[in-house]
Design an enzyme around this catalytic site. Sequence first.
Site, PDB file in Angstrom:
ATOM      1  N   ARG A   1     -38.809 -82.957  40.949  1.00  8.90           N
ATOM      2  CA  ARG A   1     -37.347 -83.070  40.976  1.00  8.90           C
ATOM      3  C   ARG A   1     -36.765 -81.672  41.204  1.00  8.90           C
ATOM      4  NH1 ARG A   1     -33.447 -82.692  36.347  1.00  8.90           N
ATOM      5  NH2 ARG A   1     -31.484 -83.479  37.157  1.00  8.90           N
TER       6      ARG A   1
ATOM      7  N   HIS B   1     -26.631 -79.609  40.938  1.00  5.11           N
ATOM      8  CA  HIS B   1     -27.060 -79.039  39.660  1.00  5.11           C
ATOM      9  C   HIS B   1     -26.263 -77.741  39.469  1.00  5.11           C
ATOM     10  CE1 HIS B   1     -30.614 -79.083  36.640  1.00  5.11           C
ATOM     11  NE2 HIS B   1     -29.798 -78.114  36.244  1.00  5.11           N
TER      12      HIS B   1
ATOM     13  N   GLU C   1     -26.135 -83.718  34.637  1.00  7.69           N
ATOM     14  CA  GLU C   1     -25.426 -83.371  33.401  1.00  7.69           C
ATOM     15  C   GLU C   1     -23.942 -83.043  33.602  1.00  7.69           C
ATOM     16  OE1 GLU C   1     -27.565 -80.330  31.304  1.00  7.69           O
ATOM     17  OE2 GLU C   1     -29.321 -81.583  30.999  1.00  7.69           O
TER      18      GLU C   1
ATOM     19  N   ASN D   1     -31.787 -86.602  30.238  1.00  8.11           N
ATOM     20  CA  ASN D   1     -32.268 -85.272  29.849  1.00  8.11           C
ATOM     21  C   ASN D   1     -32.126 -85.157  28.338  1.00  8.11           C
ATOM     22  OD1 ASN D   1     -32.488 -84.783  32.560  1.00  8.11           O
ATOM     23  ND2 ASN D   1     -31.014 -83.108  32.634  1.00  8.11           N
TER      24      ASN D   1
ATOM     25  N   TYR E   1     -33.177 -82.764  24.861  1.00 10.01           N
ATOM     26  CA  TYR E   1     -33.742 -81.543  24.282  1.00 10.01           C
ATOM     27  C   TYR E   1     -33.720 -81.545  22.757  1.00 10.01           C
ATOM     28  CZ  TYR E   1     -33.940 -79.651  28.952  1.00 10.01           C
ATOM     29  OH  TYR E   1     -34.266 -79.460  30.270  1.00 10.01           O
TER      30      TYR E   1
ATOM     31  N   GLU F   1     -35.465 -84.609  32.445  1.00 11.86           N
ATOM     32  CA  GLU F   1     -35.764 -83.291  31.876  1.00 11.86           C
ATOM     33  C   GLU F   1     -36.112 -83.441  30.415  1.00 11.86           C
ATOM     34  OE1 GLU F   1     -32.767 -80.191  32.262  1.00 11.86           O
ATOM     35  OE2 GLU F   1     -32.354 -80.821  34.324  1.00 11.86           O
TER      36      GLU F   1
END
Length: 475
Positions: free
Chosen positions: A95, A139, A184, A313, A315, A379
């Site tokens: 990606r 992005h 995002e 994504n 985290y 991600e």
Amino acid sequence: MDTTAPTIDPAPAAGGQPDPIATLPPSFRWGVATSSYQIEGAVAEDGRTPSIWDTFCRVPGAIDNGDNGDVACDHYHRMPADVALMRDLGLDTYRFSVAWPRVQPGGRGPVNPAGIGFYDRLTDELLAQGIDPWVTLYHWDLPQELEDAGGWPERDTAYRFADYASLVYDKLGDRITAWTTLNEPWCSAMLGYAYGRHAPGRQNFADAMRAVHHLLLGHGLATQRLRAAATNPIELGITLNMSSHSPATDSPADLDATRRADGLGTRIYLDPLVHGRYPTDVVADLAARGIELPVQDGDLEIISTPIDVLGVNYYFSTAHSGVDEQGRDRDEDGNPIERVVPTGRPQTAMEWEIVPEGFTKLLVRLSRDYPGLPMWITENGSAFVDHPDENGFVRDDDRVAYFQSHIAAVAEARQQGADIRGYFAWSLLDNFEWAYGYDKRFGIVRVDYDTQARTPKQSALWYRDTIRRVRGGQA
Ligand code: FCB
């Protein structure tokens, strides 16, 4: 790639329990993700014009150490070797993002052949090495001219984005089937326009809310353009960064802060995308602050144009409080407090708490609240302080443990019914981590920024071995 480095045993999870990762099917797809400004460098080559990040990096104090993306990982000049690295890791898919100011300098007008030429060569190189390309169209590197014209708070930027998306699809659509419109949008809107932590560095909450709507509109317009242009089946979607939000205590103030965090973090995006409406509680919260989303007739139909895949994504997860440290529930402007409170969990170098079960919870919740939408983890990864040996090798057991627990969390979510098709590790290379500059390293491959030497870390070897093991091959 240095295959003499020690590898970690892909041992079963602690406590003799069966390893959840082993339940992932052989059809599960594995990749790595990067983004243009974070790795490419070559910011003034082949007709590229500045993006908002080139400009923001020049603002004194905006980026740690005064770093910028001028050279980054020099991927623009080292692309074939970087693709060879991916092949050696046994990856299925890669990606990457396309830099808008490379392909359409200034954000308007015709395609720049030299700029799109790079992505054309990258696509061919990936396919030649047996790796499927997965494109993210945006992005965060908005052409500076479009910010000068008002940026994402202006409606016109959504139409400019759709034009740009068509240009890219026109050149690469014959070979690329997986397309993500935006990465995002929360970060673009909130970090870029409300908190000023990211480019373009504005601090205006109302602008951020206008940006949310125009980002979503741009996504919907681009989705319609790509669908109309596609002659082959495509997998089209958007990527959102999301967390599990929990209240710090069960006080009404903390519960309400959690509702608001979820509203502005998740539901303000997914409700219009999937259900074609903004959440009523969020709209009411905004109205109480004198803000109305700039929705015009027909916008929500465009935004809810069906997509094939949701990119997730993840985290960290967060606990929320509705009072500040002095116990007040309103700030000086009279707006309700919404504060992230540490829970004492171990953290990564980003000071993000490590909460793998929050990942499972999020994925199961998404599959319940937004059913029928296949998910990809676009991600997931972690920064830690790396200590290379004299050969540049990093034995990053902390990063391995993070991947292990989070991929296991994905497998758990699948077992609980979430439809998750693949996983991209963030990131292939150490790279320019936005406002943190080069200090924070997320790569599974170390980059020595003095020499641009690449050295796979222990985590890269673990990832390679895990993919082989899940496939039933020898690790
Ligand atoms: C995400 C971004 C990505 C990278 C990781 C650490 O929010 O999409 O570019 O910076 O965080």
